[in-house]
Design a protein around this motif. Structure first.
Motif, PDB file in Angstrom:
ATOM      1  N   PRO A  22       0.805  -1.225   0.000  1.00 28.45           N
ATOM      2  CA  PRO A  22       0.000   0.000   0.000  1.00 28.45           C
ATOM      3  C   PRO A  22       0.839   1.277   0.000  1.00 28.45           C
ATOM      4  O   PRO A  22       0.298   2.371  -0.172  1.00 28.45           O
ATOM      5  CB  PRO A  22      -0.822  -0.121   1.287  1.00 28.45           C
ATOM      6  CG  PRO A  22       0.038  -0.947   2.185  1.00 28.45           C
ATOM      7  CD  PRO A  22       0.723  -1.936   1.287  1.00 28.45           C
ATOM      8  N   ILE A  23       2.152   1.134   0.184  1.00 26.70           N
ATOM      9  CA  ILE A  23       3.024   2.302   0.173  1.00 26.70           C
ATOM     10  C   ILE A  23       3.497   2.610  -1.244  1.00 26.70           C
ATOM     11  O   ILE A  23       3.399   3.738  -1.716  1.00 26.70           O
ATOM     12  CB  ILE A  23       4.239   2.082   1.104  1.00 26.70           C
ATOM     13  CG1 ILE A  23       3.770   1.960   2.555  1.00 26.70           C
ATOM     14  CG2 ILE A  23       5.258   3.212   0.954  1.00 26.70           C
ATOM     15  CD1 ILE A  23       4.855   1.606   3.528  1.00 26.70           C
ATOM     16  N   CYS A  24       3.988   1.579  -1.945  1.00 28.27           N
ATOM     17  CA  CYS A  24       4.552   1.822  -3.278  1.00 28.27           C
ATOM     18  C   CYS A  24       3.862   1.036  -4.382  1.00 28.27           C
ATOM     19  O   CYS A  24       4.257   1.140  -5.539  1.00 28.27           O
ATOM     20  CB  CYS A  24       6.045   1.520  -3.272  1.00 28.27           C
ATOM     21  SG  CYS A  24       6.466  -0.113  -2.634  1.00 28.27           S
ATOM     22  N   TYR A  25       2.831   0.248  -4.033  1.00 28.61           N
ATOM     23  CA  TYR A  25       2.068  -0.532  -5.008  1.00 28.61           C
ATOM     24  C   TYR A  25       2.946  -1.512  -5.792  1.00 28.61           C
ATOM     25  O   TYR A  25       2.620  -1.880  -6.912  1.00 28.61           O
ATOM     26  CB  TYR A  25       1.307   0.383  -5.976  1.00 28.61           C
ATOM     27  CG  TYR A  25       0.235   1.209  -5.312  1.00 28.61           C
ATOM     28  CD1 TYR A  25      -0.675   0.630  -4.432  1.00 28.61           C
ATOM     29  CD2 TYR A  25       0.125   2.575  -5.567  1.00 28.61           C
ATOM     30  CE1 TYR A  25      -1.663   1.394  -3.816  1.00 28.61           C
ATOM     31  CE2 TYR A  25      -0.872   3.342  -4.962  1.00 28.61           C
ATOM     32  CZ  TYR A  25      -1.759   2.745  -4.083  1.00 28.61           C
ATOM     33  OH  TYR A  25      -2.739   3.500  -3.479  1.00 28.61           O
ATOM     34  N   GLU A  26       4.042  -1.929  -5.186  1.00 31.06           N
ATOM     35  CA  GLU A  26       4.916  -2.924  -5.805  1.00 31.06           C
ATOM     36  C   GLU A  26       4.516  -4.314  -5.321  1.00 31.06           C
ATOM     37  O   GLU A  26       3.842  -4.457  -4.289  1.00 31.06           O
ATOM     38  CB  GLU A  26       6.375  -2.633  -5.446  1.00 31.06           C
ATOM     39  CG  GLU A  26       6.953  -1.418  -6.138  1.00 31.06           C
ATOM     40  CD  GLU A  26       7.090  -1.611  -7.641  1.00 31.06           C
ATOM     41  OE1 GLU A  26       7.477  -2.723  -8.071  1.00 31.06           O
ATOM     42  OE2 GLU A  26       6.810  -0.653  -8.392  1.00 31.06           O
TER      43      GLU A  26
END
Length: 345
Positions: free
Chosen positions: A76-80
């Motif tokens: 949810p932070i970088c969508y990686e």
């Protein structure tokens, strides 16, 4: 460098523990995890050598752990992509026994509380965010317990037709998503998530809510029904304004009696648009703002509730949904109840 070895008993079927996605063998990731494997007459052994291993609680370790790239969940932070370590399978027991870690930002996400916590603040020890009253109310264990024991039934007074009829109406909209992935955002105690999972219509169902206690209550319901517990259902804690899925990875999103509770409906629907695939469908229900001609007592009750929740007119909902990029908007209205739907371009 330490070596961890996990062996599978010969009595266990390899097919049962096969990963849902190909294991990345000999491929260097940001976490520098390599997964060479070998087979022997004694069973299957996977050796993992890593300078930065996926964090897994000791109690989650099982004899069938493998390392794979998560197929659906994103950081949810970088969508990686997240790296998953644990038994294969997309169901509550398998995900509970797995550990998840972002291969880019290195953040670990816990699944030890029955649900997988994919909020940005997952793992914080000192920091605590203050949420709006409407959000905090549903995090209460009392409200979570009462939600299907009187709270939800009271919606009938506002025109809601009841869970069975609402489910049937939603299923009519979701025919285009049969066989795909469905996310039930703001699922509460899983009233509809369980119905979607038990229908067998979807390849995966994600019961998603910000409330820890709602998700625990959801688990209390599903653990008594083996057909749901073993189905392709996951319990995920997440913020609707920052959904932990890849863009264009979801076929259907359901939001039952939720729009009026969201701190920012525009952010939430923009996120829903992001995760839907082209042609994917969003279906939601909510209370309409009371018409001026409604009985005085009903107007008084809603005016009191507006201190906590935001209610909208039919026109405002359509404007909001279409402004966030969704198309083919439709709605059905019954008293103060509205079910609306729209699609991703």
């Amino acid at each position: 460098m330490a070596t961890a070895t996990f062996a599978v008993s010969p009595s266990l079927s390899l097919n049962h523990h096969r990963s849902l996605v190909p294991i990345q063998r000999g491929v260097s990731l940001n976490s520098k995890i390599r997964v060479p494997t070998r087979f022997s007459s004694n069973g299957y052994t996977s050796r993992i050598r890593a300078t930065s291993a996926v964090a897994v609680e000791p109690e989650l370790r099982t004899p069938a752990q493998v390392v794979t790239e998560a197929e659906l969940f994103a950081c949810p932070i970088c969508y990686e992509p997240l790296i998953r370590k644990g038994p294969s399978g997309f169901n509550v027991p398998a995900i509970y026994r797995s550990g998840f870690k972002c291969r880019k930002c290195n953040k670990s996400y816990s699944s030890k509380n029955i649900y997988l916590d994919l909020t940005v603040t997952s793992g914080t020890k000192e920091y605590n965010e203050s949420k709006p009253t409407g959000t905090e109310l549903f995090r209460s264990p009392v409200v979570s317990f009462l939600y299907e024991r009187g709270w939800r039934q009271s919606f009938n007074r506002g025109g809601f037709p009841g869970p069975d009829e609402e489910f049937k109406m939603a299923q009519d909209y979701f025919k285009v998503a049969e066989g795909g992935v469905l996310v039930d955002v703001s699922c509460g105690s899983g009233l509809f998530s369980r119905k979607f999972a038990k229908s067998g219509v979807y390849s995966r169902v994600i019961a998603l809510d910000f409330s820890e206690n709602m998700l625990r209550q959801c688990y209390d319901f599903i653990k008594t029904d083996e057909s749901i517990l073993s189905s392709n259902l996951a319990l995920v804690r997440a913020d609707v304004s920052r959904l932990p899925f890849f863009s264009g990875s979801v076929d259907a999103v359901h939001a039952g009696a939720a729009l009026h509770c969201w701190p920012s409906p525009s952010n939430a629907i923009a996120e829903i648009n992001r995760i839907l695939r082209s042609g994917g469908i969003f279906v939601g229900t909510t209370f309409l703002r009371v018409n001026p001609s409604a009985p005085p007592i009903l107007r008084a009750l809603q005016q009191s509730a507006t201190r906590t929740y935001s209610f909208f007119t039919q026109e405002e909902i359509e404007d909001l949904v279409t402004t966030c990029g969704l198309i083919n908007y439709t709605s059905k209205v019954q008293g103060g109840f509205i079910m609306f739907s729209a699609q991703k371009r």
